[in-house]
Design a protein around this motif. Structure first.
Motif, PDB file in Angstrom:
ATOM      1  N   VAL A  52      18.779  65.676 -68.355  1.00  0.00           N
ATOM      2  CA  VAL A  52      18.372  65.311 -67.016  1.00  0.00           C
ATOM      3  C   VAL A  52      17.514  66.425 -66.455  1.00  0.00           C
ATOM      4  CG1 VAL A  52      19.215  64.820 -64.692  1.00  0.00           C
ATOM      5  CG2 VAL A  52      20.489  64.001 -66.670  1.00  0.00           C
ATOM      6  N   ASP A  53      16.366  66.076 -65.876  1.00  0.00           N
ATOM      7  CA  ASP A  53      15.511  67.075 -65.245  1.00  0.00           C
ATOM      8  C   ASP A  53      15.871  67.164 -63.769  1.00  0.00           C
ATOM      9  OD1 ASP A  53      14.081  67.609 -67.575  1.00  0.00           O
ATOM     10  OD2 ASP A  53      12.693  65.950 -67.190  1.00  0.00           O
ATOM     11  N   PRO A  55      14.999  69.257 -60.183  1.00  0.00           N
ATOM     12  CA  PRO A  55      14.098  70.216 -59.538  1.00  0.00           C
ATOM     13  C   PRO A  55      14.843  71.514 -59.209  1.00  0.00           C
ATOM     14  CG  PRO A  55      13.965  68.070 -58.460  1.00  0.00           C
ATOM     15  CD  PRO A  55      15.089  68.000 -59.431  1.00  0.00           C
ATOM     16  N   ALA A  56      14.147  72.623 -59.250  1.00  0.00           N
ATOM     17  CA  ALA A  56      14.769  73.933 -59.017  1.00  0.00           C
ATOM     18  C   ALA A  56      15.447  73.995 -57.648  1.00  0.00           C
ATOM     19  CB  ALA A  56      13.728  75.027 -59.148  1.00  0.00           C
ATOM     20  N   SER A  57      14.844  73.397 -56.631  1.00  0.00           N
ATOM     21  CA  SER A  57      15.450  73.442 -55.290  1.00  0.00           C
ATOM     22  C   SER A  57      16.781  72.692 -55.274  1.00  0.00           C
ATOM     23  CB  SER A  57      14.497  72.867 -54.246  1.00  0.00           C
ATOM     24  OG  SER A  57      14.175  71.524 -54.569  1.00  0.00           O
ATOM     25  N   SER A  58      16.875  71.586 -55.993  1.00  0.00           N
ATOM     26  CA  SER A  58      18.126  70.840 -56.058  1.00  0.00           C
ATOM     27  C   SER A  58      19.166  71.604 -56.853  1.00  0.00           C
ATOM     28  CB  SER A  58      17.916  69.464 -56.683  1.00  0.00           C
ATOM     29  OG  SER A  58      17.091  68.671 -55.860  1.00  0.00           O
ATOM     30  N   ALA A  59      18.741  72.255 -57.924  1.00  0.00           N
ATOM     31  CA  ALA A  59      19.673  73.031 -58.739  1.00  0.00           C
ATOM     32  C   ALA A  59      20.251  74.185 -57.926  1.00  0.00           C
ATOM     33  CB  ALA A  59      18.971  73.562 -59.979  1.00  0.00           C
TER      34      ALA A  59
END
Length: 70
Positions: A52-53, A55-59
């Motif tokens: 699953v990709d 986004p860095a902000s969500s991670a």
């Protein structure tokens, strides 16, 4: 929707209802609802599962959340 009537002027009307009202509304409507036939889920071969990709902000947001809630 429930047809609300006020019987006592001393108590404010709860226009949103409560859980008991919602359950009663659902019980009255249940005979009119049709449930779709349950389809059996087919297994997915592991070769079709690809990560699953995120986004860095969500991670970062998920990483900052507590594991068990607040």
């Amino acid at each position: 929707m429930t047809n609300h009537t006020v019987h006592a002027a001393s108590a404010p009307a709860d226009l949103d209802g409560d859980l008991a009202t919602l359950r009663g509304d659902c019980a009255r409507m249940a005979p009119y609802w049709e449930a779709p036939d349950r389809a059996a889920a087919a297994p997915v071969p592991p070769s079709l599962i690809h990560g699953v990709d995120v986004p860095a902000s969500s991670a970062r947001l998920l990483d900052a959340m507590s594991d068990y809630g607040d």
